[in-house]
Enzyme design. Structure first.
Site, short mmCIF file in Angstrom:
data_model
loop_
_atom_site.label_atom_id
_atom_site.label_comp_id
_atom_site.label_asym_id
_atom_site.label_seq_id
_atom_site.Cartn_x
_atom_site.Cartn_y
_atom_site.Cartn_z
N ASP B 53 3.46 4.68 0.18
CA ASP B 53 2.19 5.49 -0.09
C ASP B 53 1.31 4.61 0.66
O ASP B 53 0.37 5.53 0.49
CB ASP B 53 1.53 5.69 -2.12
CG ASP B 53 1.63 4.72 -2.35
OD1 ASP B 53 1.41 3.54 -1.88
OD2 ASP B 53 0.84 4.64 -3.86
N ARG B 280 -4.73 7.56 -5.91
CA ARG B 280 -4.28 8.29 -4.45
C ARG B 280 -4.52 9.73 -4.40
O ARG B 280 -5.53 10.41 -4.90
CB ARG B 280 -2.45 8.47 -5.59
CG ARG B 280 -1.95 6.50 -5.05
CD ARG B 280 -1.22 7.04 -4.18
NE ARG B 280 -0.35 8.69 -3.83
CZ ARG B 280 1.33 8.61 -4.70
NH1 ARG B 280 2.45 6.74 -5.02
NH2 ARG B 280 1.83 9.78 -3.95
N TYR B 288 1.49 -0.35 -11.43
CA TYR B 288 2.41 -0.95 -11.32
C TYR B 288 2.00 -2.05 -12.49
O TYR B 288 0.85 -3.29 -12.61
CB TYR B 288 2.44 -2.48 -9.93
CG TYR B 288 2.83 -1.07 -8.51
CD1 TYR B 288 4.17 -1.15 -8.39
CD2 TYR B 288 2.03 -1.12 -7.32
CE1 TYR B 288 4.81 -0.61 -7.37
CE2 TYR B 288 2.33 -0.22 -6.81
CZ TYR B 288 4.20 -0.28 -6.39
OH TYR B 288 4.16 0.12 -5.18
N PRO B 366 6.61 -4.30 -3.21
CA PRO B 366 5.49 -3.13 -3.11
C PRO B 366 4.27 -3.16 -3.30
O PRO B 366 3.65 -2.55 -2.56
CB PRO B 366 6.69 -1.72 -3.46
CG PRO B 366 7.24 -2.13 -5.26
CD PRO B 366 7.34 -3.53 -4.37
#
Lengths: 662, 662
Positions: B53, B280, B288, B366
């Protein structure tokens, strides 16, 4: 035509006739507000080339509130400065300019040129995003019946229209495919000229209608069917005005020329005539040229012979005027010719059941780049009103504001057009070289606010609560009921993202309570906000809060009135959770309304967010103010933070209270 | 599998395996440059939720050069500031921050969060705009053969791959539909979570393949087939590195929480553990969380048991860490769990015929938001090189620069990741409260340029001509070969429109000669530009001009080298037609190249266009400089306006001369 016995019958709340810019704008609101609606158009496809192209500042702000301004900005061509070429002392053309509007920074957006076909595509995409509403193409309305006795019953269907699906032969006829469309466009450019999503529309033009004829009963009818409006004729509303003796040619080409300003907005005037130059997207340039004057003295009501006007003739005219500069082209995207007229309908509505918008009620010359804007803003204005009334959210009394607000503006438009055309078509060089330029600039200045849509002049009504003092609450106050909420870029308290108010005040069908909360770090000011919040939370008496008492749009959860708070304290010294709960709009599933609290503070990584919003609004940074903003971003009401009575009065006038338990 | 006798055989110049972000980026170039290419993917649809993302600055600049950055900007969520929460002196969580990069204004764009599925959609739309190239889905490569003897023949097809269309059963298996995809996503959000154009892709997932198997012979193969790359195995390239003992859970939810910074980028660390918070689009937040540490001492190569990790478990972990703040959610869009490893392939290419990009050659954690960026930039880097070589435009020698440029960066990425993960997974509160924050900030600063892509560190090669003096031609010069051309907003001379250089230097497959022409109002400087123009116009000797001697892309008219001039004189005192003809790029059909002359002057209606480009580039406003910019906007060569020899040498090394009369 004689198959009435086979015609099916159906009901719809709103029927829109015509899917041009004004009809699509109205349809956007139906889609967004969950209204049972239909929209038909006689043409088999939308427009692809030519037609209108000018997008004014206010129109772009509206696009931003819908959510596709970024697409216009990506594809369109911005024109800000203008140049006027006139013969100098030695007779050679010299440039006067560039001139730039003094209001150029009053909006985040700037006048942009982009083909009408792209705009239609963008609105269609927005409609699709929110509903299954589709334009039914290749269909005409054939008969109209209106039962006046039902006009005061909001649940009744006083309008009956018979629709008919056109045959392929009928669709091919010039009256359907458009008399003003290109007659002999250069080949080789057609495909390259279209964007891919246009092509899809063209390919998918199949009309999958089950029946040949259909009877529709509707509560409301919006006629957006152009200058020869069928709808207008059904309700016996005439057009008043006349054709002038000015005939213009217009041509969209990719120029091959050494004229210095062929890619700049402006005019060229000399003994040979006048040209208006409009730079466009994809290297196109539009040229408007007066090509002929009908001799009214010898032939009273002569209509000009269009066949005498050709692209070749327009080109030669341009070549003569631009001399000694060269001019030619190989690619012509579109061209047409027309006789200028100014006509207006005395009213834009019948019993607040049938409404007319766009060219159906006002026609004028296209050169000022206002036509599509006025039409779209007509559709935008009537659309949300009919949508909210049809869904039982708003009081039918608001419908009368459509004619009041838009007819006045259409008259201003015609007035503007008469002045502008006049200056244009004096087919001779100005005396003293600069005279023409100066007189043009004067007109431009006079109509600047109006033309760009920075001012709307909407009068007092159930939707506009004018202040006793028209200047506003405090000296220098720029928040005027009946005018748009002036755009400012703000920081979101919760995440620090920046956004223009044109996006924040999204066109989602809701009225908004905008609380300019002032400096909430100050204890006294904080107390004022808390008192207001108590009221809004309904803690000062049962059913006292306007946030919960009105009807909600179908399919929506949450409040009928959206609350947006904009404070003036430093972003880093304030927390989202400092604000009263009622301003943070909690939802069981979606959590806190992080998008509800904004801050007018400068942002180091976004120059447009300069922390000067309150100054621009003319509002005291400490004390703030509050306002009701209509679904179309026009200010309905302004008051001090304590004026909950005034706010409630306004809302009670516009909205319908929810029936408890329903 | 045994139907070889029924397999059809076909030829393609370039075969791309894998249609994720890196494969699509490579495919964009094939589409744009008119290359005969195929792209296959085993999955039946593109990604819709979850996955990557994070979009870094340089990636957004690339998007702008392709033409869809405006869509990302419209939908995505910008994160600039970061906050680090740690226990304060009394043990309660306190905020350290917000911290903002000192480089925040070195690009027009800011780090943005948006779902990978939308990015794939945007690239697919761009591919569609330029060609008929379509992703062939539900297809796998089954066998591979490579004939080394053919590797030096540019016209040969040394690669043979057998493709097979998957059956419906195979497509449904977890190895195809994606092991890392959601296992138990909350219902009710699936539809609202997708944008309408996503849905269409999902509906149109039918695979209309004529044959079950197909033999493809290709000149070049680009493997973008992910961490378990089939392609990589065919060419016997290993992955070097190891799994760590860190296991992470990741969850995309709409939070219901009173934690103040749940919508802000940052970390929360205390005795209970650590969370990375990533706000987001569409109110989503990604979290996370390290969820478990495999005990390596007792179980040497333990793979963690994924089934032990559930959204519920991740949620409880977050709740414990955020205490005393609350945390819950009702909507979960996507979640997964993974074991962190850093692995890299020792080389990204085999014989410059088979190339590997993205996860196929580097995997890492990530959390730093770099994975998708590195992968797309891999695909972007190899794509244009293969496209230009396959079309006979560029020298095959440039292909070796792919491994040289990208392998080095991937090593830096893994280095970055090791540092970052280390700081992250020290599962204890930092000593002295601030120690952790400070060490994080240090890492961030160290890798800032690299992470955001502001520096690329591309070394000397046929595509990068390093200067003797690495600082550049003049003191403070910021135009460094091997680095991107720093973005500046400019005014177009012909029409006054403003544009970022990221758009002007469009990714259309052409090298660009960018002439920073300096102050062209000065007579001496004007003379320098005229001398240069004589050379470019070929007036100094037959076939001497680099503008006409090289091969043109298939289907293109016009020059193989695009010339863009950017002067520093005042916009109002300069005319488009003041510039030599060769700089104005005349075309018989399209007229003058009005988009070729730009001006670094302030614009009163666009704050971003501030007239400080030359300062930002470190270039003397009077004397200017010239440079060759590669198709990917990295600077290939810089020289004085007189250094036509240097320019020609560079171009001769990169491009292939056209065969006269061909």
């Amino acid at each position: 035509m004689t198959e009435d016995n086979h015609a099916s019958e159906s009901h719809t709340d709103v029927l829109i006739i015509g899917a041009g810019p004004s009809g699509l704008m109205a349809a956007y609101w139906m889609s967004r507000c969950g209204v049972r609606a239909r929209i038909i158009d006689k043409k088999p496809t939308k427009v692809f080339t030519g037609q209108a192209d000018g997008l004014r500042v206010r129109t772009l702000e509206i696009f931003d509130s819908i959510g596709f301004q970024h697409r216009v900005q990506h594809e369109g061509h911005v024109t800000v400065e203008a140049n006027f070429w006139v013969p100098g002392p030695d007779g050679n053309l010299i440039r006067q300019g560039p001139f730039c509007s003094s209001k150029v920074n009053e909006s985040p957006f700037h006048n942009t040129l982009l083909n009408q076909g792209r705009i239609e595509q963008f609105i269609l995409d927005s409609i699709k995003e929110h509903s299954g509403l589709k334009v039914e193409r290749g269909i005409i309305a054939e008969s109209f019946d209106y039962d006046e006795n039902l006009k005061d019953d909001p649940d009744a269907y006083p309008i009956t229209v018979k629709l008919r699906t056109l045959s392929d032969e009928e669709i091919k006829s010039p009256s359907v495919s458009g008399g003003g469309s290109p007659q002999a466009v250069q080949s080789g450019f057609d495909r390259s000229n279209l964007v891919s999503d246009d092509w899809e529309d063209l390919v998918q033009k199949s009309r999958s209608h089950q029946t040949k004829t259909e009877i529709i009963k509707a509560k409301y009818l919006i006629g957006c069917d152009g200058a020869h409006s069928w709808t207008r004729k059904q309700v016996d509303i005439p057009m008043v005005g006349s054709s002038t003796d000015h005939i213009w040619g217009v041509i969209d080409i990719i120029p091959i020329s050494n004229f210095p300003d062929i890619r700049r907005l402006g005019t060229v005037t000399n003994a040979a005539g006048m040209i208006l130059i409009i730079p466009r997207e994809r290297q196109l340039v539009r040229l408007y040229v007066p090509v002929q004057v009908v001799d009214k003295a010898t032939n009273g009501d002569a209509r000009f012979d269009r066949s005498s006007i050709t692209p070749e003739m327009i080109k030669e005219r341009v070549q003569a005027i631009l001399k000694p500069y060269t001019f030619d082209y190989k690619i012509c995207d579109w061209w047409t010719a027309y006789q200028i007229g100014q006509r207006i309908a005395p009213t834009f509505a019948k019993d607040d059941r049938v409404f007319l918008a766009g060219d159906a009620v006002h026609t004028h010359s296209p050169k000022v780049g206002l036509g599509m804007n006025m039409s779209m803003q007509d559709g935008f204005n009537i659309g949300w009103k009919v949508a909210l009334v049809a869904t039982g959210v708003a009081n039918p009394a608001i419908l009368s504001t459509y004619n009041a607000e838009r007819h006045h503006l259409a008259e201003m438009l015609l007035d503007f057009d008469r002045h502008w055309s006049g200056v244009f078509t004096e087919n001779k060089p100005p005396e003293g070289g600069l005279g023409k330029t100066e007189s043009m600039m004067k007109i431009v200045e006079l109509f600047e606010d109006f033309a760009d849509g920075l001012k709307a002049f909407y009068g007092a009504s159930p939707l506009v609560c004018k202040l006793d003092n028209e200047q506003g609450l405090i000296p220098g106050h720029h928040l005027v009921p009946g005018e748009r909420f002036p755009p400012v870029k703000l920081r979101k308290q919760a995440d620090g993202n920046t956004q223009w108010t044109t996006r924040i005040l999204e066109s989602d069908g809701r009225f908004r309570l905008v609380i300019l909360a002032g400096n909430v770090c100050d204890a006294t000011q904080k107390q004022r906000i808390e008192t207001l919040s108590h009221f809004l939370a309904g803690q000062l008496g049962e059913n006292a809060s306007p946030l919960s008492r009105y009807t909600v749009l179908p399919g929506r959860s949450g409040r009928p009135i959206d609350v947006v708070t904009i404070h003036s304290a430093p972003w880093k010294e304030t927390e989202f959770f400092d604000f009263p709960e009622i301003l943070r709009d909690f939802d069981d599933t979606m959590g806190w309304g992080y998008g509800k609290i904004w801050c007018d503070d400068a942002c180091i990584w976004d120059r447009d967010c300069d922390g000067k919003g309150y100054e621009r609004w003319g509002v005291d940074r400490m004390r703030g103010v509050m306002l009701i903003v209509r679904p179309d971003q026009y200010i309905g009401w302004v008051g001090e933070l304590e004026d909950t009575d005034g706010m409630t009065r306004y809302l009670d006038g516009a909205l319908i209270k929810a029936v408890p338990g329903k």
